[in-house]
Design an enzyme around this catalytic site. Structure first.
Site, PDB file in Angstrom:
ATOM      1  CG  HIS A 168       7.433  50.328  60.658  1.00  0.00           C
ATOM      2  ND1 HIS A 168       6.737  51.442  61.063  1.00  0.00           N
ATOM      3  CD2 HIS A 168       6.574  49.286  60.747  1.00  0.00           C
ATOM      4  CE1 HIS A 168       5.501  51.083  61.400  1.00  0.00           C
ATOM      5  NE2 HIS A 168       5.369  49.783  61.216  1.00  0.00           N
TER       6      HIS A 168
ATOM      7  CG  HIS B 109       3.986  42.297  64.336  1.00  0.00           C
ATOM      8  ND1 HIS B 109       4.543  43.141  65.267  1.00  0.00           N
ATOM      9  CD2 HIS B 109       3.129  43.060  63.609  1.00  0.00           C
ATOM     10  CE1 HIS B 109       4.036  44.354  65.107  1.00  0.00           C
ATOM     11  NE2 HIS B 109       3.173  44.338  64.108  1.00  0.00           N
TER      12      HIS B 109
ATOM     13  CG  ASP C 195       4.982  46.040  61.171  1.00  0.00           C
ATOM     14  OD1 ASP C 195       5.550  46.584  60.214  1.00  0.00           O
ATOM     15  OD2 ASP C 195       4.140  46.628  61.886  1.00  0.00           O
TER      16      ASP C 195
ATOM     17  CG  HIS D 205       0.333  43.189  60.256  1.00  0.00           C
ATOM     18  ND1 HIS D 205       1.253  43.743  59.397  1.00  0.00           N
ATOM     19  CD2 HIS D 205       0.432  43.901  61.412  1.00  0.00           C
ATOM     20  CE1 HIS D 205       1.894  44.725  60.016  1.00  0.00           C
ATOM     21  NE2 HIS D 205       1.408  44.856  61.245  1.00  0.00           N
TER      22      HIS D 205
ATOM     23  CG  ASP E 106       1.336  50.738  61.519  1.00  0.00           C
ATOM     24  OD1 ASP E 106       0.617  49.900  62.093  1.00  0.00           O
ATOM     25  OD2 ASP E 106       2.566  50.590  61.379  1.00  0.00           O
ATOM     26  CG  HIS E 107       1.046  47.636  58.403  1.00  0.00           C
ATOM     27  ND1 HIS E 107       2.222  47.331  57.767  1.00  0.00           N
ATOM     28  CD2 HIS E 107       1.391  48.034  59.662  1.00  0.00           C
ATOM     29  CE1 HIS E 107       3.236  47.528  58.601  1.00  0.00           C
ATOM     30  NE2 HIS E 107       2.753  47.952  59.757  1.00  0.00           N
TER      31      HIS E 107
ATOM     32  CG  HIS F 164      -0.918  46.103  63.827  1.00  0.00           C
ATOM     33  ND1 HIS F 164       0.337  45.667  64.183  1.00  0.00           N
ATOM     34  CD2 HIS F 164      -1.777  45.564  64.726  1.00  0.00           C
ATOM     35  CE1 HIS F 164       0.244  44.897  65.263  1.00  0.00           C
ATOM     36  NE2 HIS F 164      -1.031  44.813  65.607  1.00  0.00           N
TER      37      HIS F 164
HETATM   38 FE    FE Z   1       3.568  48.613  61.579  1.00  0.00          FE
HETATM   39 ZN    ZN Z   2       2.223  46.022  62.925  1.00  0.00          ZN
END
Ligand code: FE
Ligand code: ZN
Length: 260
Positions: free
Chosen positions: A173, A116, A135, A56, A60-61, A58
């Site tokens: 995570h 998500h 996530d 996805h 942090d990905h 985001h």
């Molecule tokens: Fe994440």
């Molecule tokens: Zn995420």
């Protein structure tokens, strides 16, 4: 079989997953939150990167996409719906599509699993029994509902729950210990949760990842996959929720986790 996946810790509690090709020398990079730790790992071992897979959009990905792409000229696979949100996306994918970077020699399917985010996908390698769930599904937990409804997320998790129990789960995570502490409150009488929590705490004390999990372990410990269990429904009922409505139970547990 030795695992073809390594996890590289990144940012605060993210994992970048590297999936080795069958040649043992080339890798695909799943959800590079940042480029530097992935590049260091790849260079230190003389590996050949083949592609980036993003579950996805985001940051942090996908935060490492641009730099990795500039360094290695990589194709990027992700949801077609994330066309404008995943940096450098070259291979927009639809549900059921296959990811086939040259040289990987493993068959990976894209499954739409919204909840998500509205465009979140999983990468499912059925022959290798590997699931990259981003996530959406965590060990003993699930992602927050940012863009999707409880019904969507419940449907997505139910789809993943159909995978064979031996499927190894990799997620975005390291939340396992906190998730299991929550799971224990939801289901105080579940010995599998107690056992897994003790093991997860020990691993974290050694600085080791708690992943991969397996789908079998998740079916036994993850409250979000267990909303049909009498004990979980009972806990939801005690909070005033209709225990016969699985989506309502799911929504209540998810909202409770946000406050935990
Ligand atoms: Fe994440
Ligand atoms: Zn995420």
């Amino acid at each position: 079989m030795e695992s073809p996946v390594v996890l590289i810790p990144a940012l605060r509690d993210n994992y970048i997953a590297l999936l080795y090709a069958t040649d043992g020398r080339s890798v695909v990079i799943v959800d590079p939150s940042e480029a530097e730790p992935a590049i260091r790992y790849i260079e230190n071992r003389g590996l050949q990167p083949l592609a980036i897979l993003n579950t996805h959009h985001h940051p942090d990905h996908v935060g490492g996409n641009r730099e990795l792409q500039q360094t290695y000229d990589l194709p990027v696979y992700g949801s077609a719906e994330d066309r404008d949100r995943i940096p450098g996306l070259t291979h927009p994918m639809y549900d059921g599509d296959t990811v086939t970077p040259a040289g990987l020699n493993r068959r990976g399917l894209v499954w739409d699993i919204p909840g998500h985010t509205r465009s979140h996908v999983a990468f499912v390698f059925l022959d290798d029994e590997l699931l990259f769930a981003g996530d959406t599904l965590f060990a003993a937990g699930c992602g927050r509902l940012f863009e999707g409804s409880a019904k969507q997320m419940h449907t997505s998790l139910s789809r993943l729950a159909e995978l064979p129990e031996s499927t190894r789960l990799f997620c975005g995570h390291e939340y396992t210990v906190k998730n299991l502490r929550f799971a224990r409150v939801v289901e105080p009488e579940n010995p599998d949760i107690e056992y897994k929590l003790a093991r997860a705490e020990a691993l974290r004390e050694e600085g080791e990842p708690t992943l991969p999990s397996t789908m079998g372990e998740e079916l036994r410990t993850n409250p979000f996959l267990r909303v049909g269990e009498p004990a979980v429904r009972e806990t939801a009922r005690a909070q005033g929720v209709n225990g016969d409505d699985m989506v309502a139970v799911f929504a209540a547990i998810r909202a409770w986790r946000d406050r935990f």
